[in-house]
Design a protein around this motif. Sequence first.
Motif, short mmCIF file in Angstrom:
data_model
loop_
_atom_site.label_atom_id
_atom_site.label_comp_id
_atom_site.label_asym_id
_atom_site.label_seq_id
_atom_site.Cartn_x
_atom_site.Cartn_y
_atom_site.Cartn_z
N ARG A 90 0.83 -1.21 0.00
CA ARG A 90 0.00 0.00 0.00
C ARG A 90 0.87 1.26 0.00
N TRP A 160 -5.45 -1.80 -9.15
CA TRP A 160 -5.42 -0.41 -8.68
C TRP A 160 -5.55 0.58 -9.83
N ASP A 163 -9.17 0.99 -10.50
CA ASP A 163 -10.00 1.19 -9.32
C ASP A 163 -10.44 2.64 -9.19
N HIS A 168 -9.45 4.19 -2.87
CA HIS A 168 -8.94 2.91 -3.38
C HIS A 168 -9.22 1.75 -2.42
N THR A 171 -9.13 -1.69 -3.86
CA THR A 171 -7.77 -2.21 -4.09
C THR A 171 -7.21 -2.83 -2.83
#
Length: 232
Positions: A90, A160, A163, A168, A171
């Motif tokens: 992330r 992603w 998305d 997000h 994701t």
Amino acid sequence: MTEISQNPKEQLLDAALMHVPFDGWSETTFQAAIADTGIDSTVARAVCPRGSVDLAVAYHKRGDALMIDRMNAEDLSEMKYRDKIAAMVRFRLEAVTDKEVVRRGTTLFALPQHASDGAKLVWGTCDAIWDALGDTSDDVNWYTKRATLSAVYSSTVLYWLGDTSDGHQATWEFLDRRIDNVMQIEKVKAQVRNSPTLSKLLTGPNWLLSHVKAPSRVSKMGLPGSWTSPRR
């Protein structure tokens, strides 16, 4: 005209990012970056022999560095290991300020002549994640960990890019599912190792794999791994 800094590649990259969403990681973008920075074209070509391709590589590596900086600024000590991995992926994606720049990069590295560069960059990102989390494996697990995370990371990036959910969130849920899948595989592997019957069946393959060593063991050779000759 911008004064040339100690790192012209970084300067060229900063200038190129303004053009990539429109012209991709192309020669047009590279020439525009040269014009914007005022760097001599000979110097620009010296630090980036492949033009925008080298800038795209530098951009990806910059993102890896930002990911590590973010990790060092966060407290992950209370997290489970699988959550730390998810957090690192992330952090890597949140280091991106313009999705279109990454989208153009995936297009570039999907080309046959640049596919190996793309694979190396993804592997490098996952290697950086494992190293930052303190991975000490020095056998075949060094490779399997990075190969597995490379698959998770690559699929998450593709998800992603498409998305549009708030923050997000879709994701991050996708990422959690992929990591859960990997943890299930690890659970099955543990069950196999603990099974008297299956462990005996895998004695040969396990013996063979035990001679595979991580790169750190043969750094002087400049190879990605090594093979240790079995003792007679």
